[in-house]
Design a protein around this motif. Structure first.
Motif, mmCIF file in Angstrom:
data_model
loop_
_atom_site.group_PDB
_atom_site.id
_atom_site.type_symbol
_atom_site.label_atom_id
_atom_site.label_comp_id
_atom_site.label_asym_id
_atom_site.label_seq_id
_atom_site.Cartn_x
_atom_site.Cartn_y
_atom_site.Cartn_z
ATOM 1 N N SER A 108 -75.144 36.920 66.223
ATOM 2 C CA SER A 108 -74.229 36.873 65.086
ATOM 3 C C SER A 108 -74.519 35.675 64.198
ATOM 4 C CB SER A 108 -72.782 36.803 65.575
ATOM 5 O OG SER A 108 -72.542 35.557 66.182
ATOM 6 N N PHE A 109 -74.205 35.834 62.929
ATOM 7 C CA PHE A 109 -74.243 34.737 61.969
ATOM 8 C C PHE A 109 -72.854 34.607 61.367
ATOM 9 C CE2 PHE A 109 -74.240 33.399 57.563
ATOM 10 C CZ PHE A 109 -74.877 32.178 57.649
ATOM 11 N N VAL B 212 -70.055 43.877 59.993
ATOM 12 C CA VAL B 212 -70.061 42.917 58.888
ATOM 13 C C VAL B 212 -68.628 42.723 58.424
ATOM 14 C CG1 VAL B 212 -70.756 42.502 56.493
ATOM 15 C CG2 VAL B 212 -72.411 43.465 58.109
ATOM 16 N N VAL B 213 -68.204 41.466 58.332
ATOM 17 C CA VAL B 213 -66.904 41.139 57.749
ATOM 18 C C VAL B 213 -67.155 40.103 56.661
ATOM 19 C CG1 VAL B 213 -64.570 40.271 58.147
ATOM 20 C CG2 VAL B 213 -65.757 41.500 59.978
ATOM 21 N N VAL C 150 -72.023 38.428 60.133
ATOM 22 C CA VAL C 150 -72.959 39.531 60.362
ATOM 23 C C VAL C 150 -73.279 39.497 61.842
ATOM 24 C CG1 VAL C 150 -75.279 40.424 59.938
ATOM 25 C CG2 VAL C 150 -73.941 39.521 58.044
ATOM 26 N N ALA C 151 -72.951 40.551 62.560
ATOM 27 C CA ALA C 151 -73.206 40.591 64.000
ATOM 28 C C ALA C 151 -73.878 41.906 64.350
ATOM 29 C CB ALA C 151 -71.901 40.438 64.773
ATOM 30 N N VAL C 152 -74.909 41.823 65.191
ATOM 31 C CA VAL C 152 -75.661 43.032 65.539
ATOM 32 C C VAL C 152 -75.894 43.092 67.046
ATOM 33 C CG1 VAL C 152 -76.854 42.858 63.315
ATOM 34 C CG2 VAL C 152 -78.026 42.114 65.381
ATOM 35 N N ALA D 256 -85.193 42.141 68.363
ATOM 36 C CA ALA D 256 -84.629 43.073 67.377
ATOM 37 C C ALA D 256 -83.285 42.554 66.871
ATOM 38 C CB ALA D 256 -84.459 44.455 68.004
ATOM 39 N N ALA D 257 -82.494 41.977 67.766
ATOM 40 C CA ALA D 257 -81.169 41.495 67.361
ATOM 41 C C ALA D 257 -81.282 40.285 66.429
ATOM 42 C CB ALA D 257 -80.344 41.145 68.600
ATOM 43 N N PHE D 258 -82.137 39.303 66.799
ATOM 44 C CA PHE D 258 -82.324 38.134 65.923
ATOM 45 C C PHE D 258 -82.816 38.571 64.548
ATOM 46 C CE2 PHE D 258 -82.821 35.214 69.745
ATOM 47 C CZ PHE D 258 -81.787 34.370 69.387
ATOM 48 N N GLN D 259 -83.848 39.402 64.534
ATOM 49 C CA GLN D 259 -84.449 39.806 63.258
ATOM 50 C C GLN D 259 -83.495 40.668 62.428
ATOM 51 O OE1 GLN D 259 -88.349 41.438 64.556
ATOM 52 N NE2 GLN D 259 -89.121 39.808 63.250
#
Lengths: 85, 166
Positions: free
Chosen positions: B36-37, B82-83, B98-100, B107-110
């Motif tokens: 997440s960022f 995404v919020v 942004v969280a994936v 893949a998650a970092f990128q």
């Protein structure tokens, strides 16, 4: 033909959030022609919509180029480069 | 792996990172990585008070949704949330999440970074810096388009004018 024009950020502060435009004949055919038509409405329009600020355009809520054709009932937006995140 | 979990919200209310990450982790039993960022309102100088965030209701959600789908497909993401907050956000507040979720960390970092770079240059949000002296719109940064170009994606902050009408 009838088009709703929406403005955001500094453009909205000058011109308000939206305006509705209607034409019988001689309606602008593209987003770029609408842009030029709006610039000729008033000195405030000319200044707020002046070239060289990198203004972006959207047609029906999707980013578009200025050669995109208009249609009756279209929603066209003018706004500065986006700065979210 | 198909995108199983997808959420986009544009809201004034704050969000809870651990709740958001938890929802992604529970998307399915194939999730091995959640990245997440979180963006925060940083003090930018003397008298910094808040950022005021404006957006284009409707277009914002649609454009973020389209970016999410494209990034999920490219990196094989399982879940994306995404919020993005709007309104007046004082210094120190959270602005964006942004969280994936993916099977593996690369893949998650990128995916997280790519989506954030994309959102920054294409989602219709505008920031105004509010200080004790008043407010000033933030200018777009060319570096943000450069960040997007690293992913092979074109920036849209190019200079257009009625003169370019075809």
């Amino acid at each position: 033909m009838r088009v709703t024009v929406r403005y955001f950020a500094r453009v909205r502060e000058r011109l308000g959030p939206e305006q509705t435009c209607e034409w019988g004949a001689d309606a602008p055919r593209t987003v770029g022609e609408l842009w030029a038509w709006l610039q000729a409405r008033s000195p405030a329009h000319a200044e707020a919509l002046a070239e060289g600020q990198g203004l972006r355009t959207a047609l029906d809520q999707a980013l578009c180029d200025t050669d995109e054709p208009l249609h009756d009932g279209a929603e066209v937006a003018f706004f500065p480069p986006v700065t979210g995140g | 792996m198909a995108l199983l979990h997808r959420h986009v919200a544009v809201q004034a209310a704050d969000f809870d990172l651990s709740r958001e990450a938890g929802l992604l982790a529970q998307a399915c039993d194939q999730v091995g990585a959640v990245v997440s960022f979180t963006g925060h309102v940083r003090a930018w100088g003397e008298g910094s008070v808040a950022l005021e965030l404006e957006h284009y209701p409707g277009m914002t959600e649609r454009s973020i949704g389209a970016m999410m789908d494209a990034v999920a497909e490219r990196f094989g993401l399982i879940g994306v949330r995404v919020v993005h907050r709007v309104g007046l956000l004082p210094v120190g507040q959270q602005i964006v999440l942004v969280a994936v979720a993916a099977r593996h960390r690369h893949a998650a970092f990128q995916g997280c970074e790519c989506l954030m770079d994309w959102l920054k240059t294409q989602a219709p949000f505008w920031k105004k810096e509010v200080t004790t002296q008043g407010g000033q719109w933030v200018d777009a940064r060319v570096q943000d388009d450069d960040a997007l170009a690293r992913w092979g994606l074109a920036g849209i902050q190019t200079n257009l004018s009625p003169d370019t009408a075809g």
